[in-house]
Design an enzyme around this catalytic site. Structure first.
Site, PDB file in Angstrom:
ATOM      1  N   TYR A 108       0.845  -1.200   0.000  1.00 21.20           N
ATOM      2  CA  TYR A 108       0.000   0.000   0.000  1.00 21.20           C
ATOM      3  C   TYR A 108       0.872   1.238   0.000  1.00 21.20           C
ATOM      4  O   TYR A 108       1.890   1.293   0.684  1.00 21.20           O
ATOM      5  CB  TYR A 108      -0.886  -0.003   1.260  1.00 21.20           C
ATOM      6  CG  TYR A 108      -1.693   1.264   1.427  1.00 21.20           C
ATOM      7  CD1 TYR A 108      -2.978   1.359   0.906  1.00 21.20           C
ATOM      8  CD2 TYR A 108      -1.165   2.369   2.100  1.00 21.20           C
ATOM      9  CE1 TYR A 108      -3.714   2.524   1.038  1.00 21.20           C
ATOM     10  CE2 TYR A 108      -1.890   3.536   2.233  1.00 21.20           C
ATOM     11  CZ  TYR A 108      -3.164   3.604   1.700  1.00 21.20           C
ATOM     12  OH  TYR A 108      -3.891   4.761   1.834  1.00 21.20           O
ATOM     13  N   GLU A 196      -3.491   7.804  -3.901  1.00 25.33           N
ATOM     14  CA  GLU A 196      -3.381   6.467  -3.308  1.00 25.33           C
ATOM     15  C   GLU A 196      -3.081   5.453  -4.408  1.00 25.33           C
ATOM     16  O   GLU A 196      -3.757   5.445  -5.440  1.00 25.33           O
ATOM     17  CB  GLU A 196      -4.690   6.116  -2.601  1.00 25.33           C
ATOM     18  CG  GLU A 196      -4.635   4.814  -1.823  1.00 25.33           C
ATOM     19  CD  GLU A 196      -5.953   4.506  -1.113  1.00 25.33           C
ATOM     20  OE1 GLU A 196      -5.975   4.489   0.118  1.00 25.33           O
ATOM     21  OE2 GLU A 196      -6.965   4.291  -1.820  1.00 25.33           O
TER      22      GLU A 196
END
Lengths: 386, 299
Positions: A108, A196
Site C-alpha cells: 500500500y 493512493e
C-alpha cells in the site's frame, strides 16, 4: 476534484511512476482493439469515482479481444453501485483495458495531508490491497510514514526507508524508490489533496507497478491547475451540485432528506443540519451562502433549493456577521415573489441589521414562518415538511 | 488582560482596497481598533477611510510599530502577502483569505514557525478582545459586535468564524462575557490550533473558562485533549461539536476544507469520547454552553 484511474495513471506516469500497459476505451470496439494491442488478454476496469468496483461487477478479465468487447459492452453505460456511491450509483462512461499482471506481492502507498504536522505525509504498508483503515486498526505496526517537508521537500532516503519497511531489497529497491519519488513529485506538482496507489504490485517478472490509482486535486488550487481541472468528468457529480457550482455557489452539497437549507457560514450550516436531525428531520442539502452581498445572490441560491423536487420545506437560518440580514430578507422575499420558492419557508434572522431584516419580512405580504433561535427554527421546519 | 491583542495593538490590512477589506476596515475603526492603514501593491497614495494605502508592508514597518497584519488578499496572492508580512517582522498575522492552495498554506505555516511569527487562520474572521480591540471582520458591524461580544470571563476558540459570534452571543446574554475570542480557521492546515493557543488562555488572568466550537475532520481535538493531560490546566473547557450528522457520510466535505470524515478518528463520536475522557465537557447545544461553564466556575 477527483481523477479517474486512467487519468491518474497517465498523470503519475508523466512523473516517472511505472504503470501497467493499457489504454482507455469509450466503446466496446475500442476495448476490443485495446485488448488486441495487449496481445489478447486484458483486464477491463470500469472508470467511475468509487472503490470496490470489482465486487460491483465493474472489473472483468478477458482472454480474447472478443471477450474484451463483450465485457466492455456490459460495463460501459452501467450504473455502478458500491457502498461508496449510494443507491443510485455512478454512471460508467469508459473502461480502462490493461495488461494482466502476475502478482508476486502487493503493498500500500499513499500521500495525504497530515493536519497536525501541517504538511503532507507519505504512508506505506506491506499489507497492500486492503482497506488502510482496517490495517491501521488491526495492525498499526504495519503502517509506515514519512512527511513531505514544505521547505526542503521529500528526500530519497525517506523513500528508501519506506521501501525497506515494505520488504523491498536488492533489485526491486531501485524501482520502488523511483515509484515513490514519482508519486511524491506528481502530488507536489499537481497540488494533490490525496493520492493512493493500492496496491503497488511487485510482478513475478520483477517489475514494480502502480496497479490501481486514485488522485484528487486540491480544489483551492484550481486557478493554477487549469490543465488538470479540465480532466473533470462532470457525469460523476450530482446534477444539483453542478447547477449550484455553475450559479457561482461553491458550498452546496446535495443530501437525501426533504428539508432545503440556506445558511450563512459553514459552521452554522453544519449545526443547522444537526439541529434538523435532532428535531427528527433530514436535510435535502447543505448550502453556505457566505457573505451574500446582494439579494440576487440569495435568489440564485434559493432557485437551486426551490427547484429541488425532494424539498418539501425550506429553512433560512442566518446569523449576520459580514452577511447582512436585510439583504438576505430581501432575497427571500424576491425569490418568493418570483415563484422560485413554492415550499413552506421558515426564516430565522439574527445579527447584523436584524431590525431592518425583520422589517422587510413584516412589510411583505409573502407568507413565511418566523422562528427564534435555530432549535426553534429546526422544530418548525420539520413540522412544515410533514 | 487578553490574549494575542490588546487595546494598543496596531495593525495593517493587506489587500485593503478590496471590497470586503474596505468594509472590514470601516468596522474595525468604528470599534475603536488602532488600524494604521493598508497595503495594495500599485495603489500607493490612495486612502481608505482617510487611512494611507502603501505598496509594501515595509513602508509601514520602516516608520512605525506594527503589531499585526490582516491578510485579506485573493487566493492567488494571499500566500505571497503572508510571506511579505513575516519577512517585515510583524509578529501576528491574521489570514482571512479562504481557498488558498493547501501546499502554499503548509509552506507559510512552516516558515512562520521558523521565524517565530504567530499565524491565525487561514479561512478565519480574526481576533477580538471585547471592549479593547478587534483585528479582522469578526462580529460584523461595530454595533452588533458590541452586542454579541460583552467583555467578560470566557475565552473562545472556533473553527468557524460565524459560530464564534453565535457562541459569544450566548455567553454575553448569560452575563459571562468574553475575554478574547479567536476564529482559528476552517482549513485542514492552520497556523494556530486549540492546543497551541491554550497556554495563552491559561496564562491570562481575565480568562476563567474556555468555550470551543469544533467540527469533524483533523486531529486538533486530540491535541487539545493531550495538552490538557500534559499541562494540568485547570480552567474548565466546554466544547460544542457540530457535524454529528456527518459521521455516516465518509468522504464528503461540507464547507470548510478541513471538515471531512476520512477515517474513524475524524468522526464526532470519536472526538467527543476523547474530549470527554480528558475532562472537557461537550455541550449538546450552543445554548447549553453558558450554563455548563457557570456550573464549573461555581459562581
Amino acid at each position: 476534484m477527483k481523477l479517474h484511474e486512467y487519468q491518474a495513471k497517465a498523470l503519475l506516469a508523466k512523473f516517472g511512476v511505472a504503470v501497467p500497459k493499457g489504454s482507455v476505451a469509450r466503446t466496446p470496439e475500442e476495448a476490443e482493439k485495446a485488448s488486441a494491442d495487449l496481445g489478447g488478454k486484458a483486464v477491463i476496469k470500469a472508470q467511475a469515482h468509487t472503490g470496490a468496483r470489482g465486487k460491483a461487477g465493474g472489473v472483468k478479465v478477458a482472454n480474447t479481444p472478443a471477450e474484451a468487447k463483450q465485457h466492455a459492452a456490459a460495463i460501459i453505460g452501467m450504473q455502478l453501485v458500491t457502498h461508496q456511491t449510494g443507491p443510485q450509483g455512478l454512471p460508467v462512461g469508459s473502461v480502462l483495458c490493461e495488461e494482466l499482471i502476475d502478482i508476486e506481492r502487493e503493498v500500500y502507498l499513499s500521500v495525504a495531508i497530515d493536519n497536525s504536522a501541517g504538511m503532507p505525509v507519505v504512508i506505506a504498508s506491506p499489507q497492500g490491497g486492503m482497506d488502510i483503515e482496517t490495517v491501521a486498526a488491526e495492525s498499526p505496526d504495519a503502517i509506515f510514514k514519512q512527511h513531505i517537508d514544505p521547505a526542503c521537500g521529500f528526500r530519497e532516503y525517506q523513500a528508501r526507508e519506506l521501501a525497506f519497511a515494505c520488504g523491498f531489497e536488492g533489485p526491486t529497491l531501485g524501482p520502488t524508490v523511483n515509484l515513490i519519488m514519482g508519486l511524491v513529485r506528481a502530488f507536489e506538482a499537481s497540488d494533490g489533496s490525496i493520492a493512493e496507489i493500492n496496491p503497488v504490485v511487485l510482478t513475478k517478472d520483477g517489475r514494480v507497478l502502480a496497479a490501481d490509482a486514485k488522485f484528487s486535486i486540491d480544489d483551492s488550487a484550481a486557478f493554477r491547475q487549469k490543465a488538470n481541472m479540465e480532466l473533470q468528468d462532470r457525469s460523476q457529480e450530482a446534477a444539483k451540485e453542478l447547477e449550484a457550482h455553475d450559479a457561482g455557489i461553491q458550498n452546496y452539497v446535495k443530501l437525501d432528506g426533504n428539508i432545503g437549507c440556506l445558511v450563512n457560514g459553514a459552521g452554522l450550516a453544519m449545526s443547522t443540519l444537526d439541529a434538523i436531525k435532532m428535531a427528527g428531520g433530514d436535510a435535502a442539502n447543505f448550502l453556505d451562502i457566505g457573505t451574500a452581498n446582494s439579494p440576487e445572490a440569495v435568489v440564485a441560491a434559493l432557485r437551486i433549493i426551490g427547484s429541488d423536487a425532494d424539498v418539501k420545506a425550506v429553512l433560512v437560518n442566518i446569523f449576520g456577521g459580514l452577511a447582512r440580514t436585510d439583504v438576505i430578507a430581501q432575497g427571500v422575499i424576491d425569490a418568493k415573489t418570483q415563484g422560485l420558492l413554492p415550499q413552506p419557508t421558515v426564516v430565522r434572522l439574527a445579527g447584523t441589521n436584524v431590525e431592518e431584516g425583520l422589517r422587510i419580512l413584516d412589510a411583505s405580504p409573502v407568507e413565511l414562518v418566523r422562528a427564534d433561535g435555530f432549535a426553534d427554527a429546526a422544530r418548525r421546519v420539520v413540522e412544515a415538511a410533514k | 488582560m487578553s490574549i494575542l491583542v490588546d487595546k494598543d495593538t496596531t495593525f495593517i490590512i493587506q489587500g485593503i482596497t478590496g471590497r470586503e477589506a474596505v468594509t472590514m476596515a470601516r468596522e474595525c475603526l468604528d470599534y475603536g481598533a488602532k488600524l494604521l492603514g493598508g497595503v495594495t501593491p500599485g495603489r500607493k497614495g490612495r486612502e481608505v477611510h482617510g487611512l494611507p494605502v502603501e505598496d509594501t508592508v515595509r513602508a509601514f514597518t520602516d516608520r512605525t510599530r506594527v503589531d499585526a497584519a490582516v491578510v485579506s488578499v485573493p487566493p492567488a496572492g494571499a500566500a505571497d502577502a503572508v510571506f511579505e508580512a513575516i519577512d517585515a517582522g510583524i509578529p501576528l498575522i491574521v489570514c482571512v483569505t479562504e481557498r488558498i492552495p493547501r501546499k502554499q498554506v503548509a509552506q507559510f505555516v512552516e516558515y512562520a514557525a521558523q521565524k517565530g511569527t504567530r499565524i491565525i487562520g487561514p479561512n478565519c474572521l480574526g481576533v477580538i478582545s471585547p471592549g479593547k480591540t478587534r483585528v479582522g471582520g469578526i462580529g460584523g458591524a461595530a454595533e452588533s459586535t458590541r452586542r454579541a461580544f460583552m467583555p467578560g470571563r470566557i475565552g473562545v476558540m472556533s473553527r468557524s468564524g460565524g459560530m464564534t459570534v453565535e457562541i459569544a452571543n450566548s455567553l454575553s446574554e448569560a452575563g459571562l462575557g468574553v475575554s478574547t475570542a479567536v476564529s482559528i480557521g476552517g482549513d485542514a492546515i492552520i497556523g494556530s490550533t486549540y492546543a497551541e493557543l491554550m497556554p495563552l488562555f491559561d496564562a491570562d488572568p481575565q480568562t476563567e473558562g474556555i468555550a470551543i466550537y469544533s467540527e469533524p475532520g483533523g486531529r486538533a481535538e486530540y491535541e487539545l485533549a493531550d495538552y490538557m493531560a500534559r499541562s494540568g490546566s485547570k480552567k474548565p473547557i466546554v466544547a460544542f461539536m457540530a457535524g454529528r450528522f456527518m459521521d455516516e457520510m465518509p468522504g464528503m466535505r461540507f464547507g470548510h476544507a478541513g471538515t471531512i470524515v476520512e477515517g474513524r478518528a475524524d468522526t464526532t463520536a470519536s472526538k467527543i469520547a476523547n474530549l470527554t475522557a480528558a475532562g472537557i465537557i461537550v455541550a449538546e447545544k450552543i445554548g447549553d454552553i453558558p450554563r455548563l461553564l457557570s456550573e464549573r466556575l461555581g459562581k
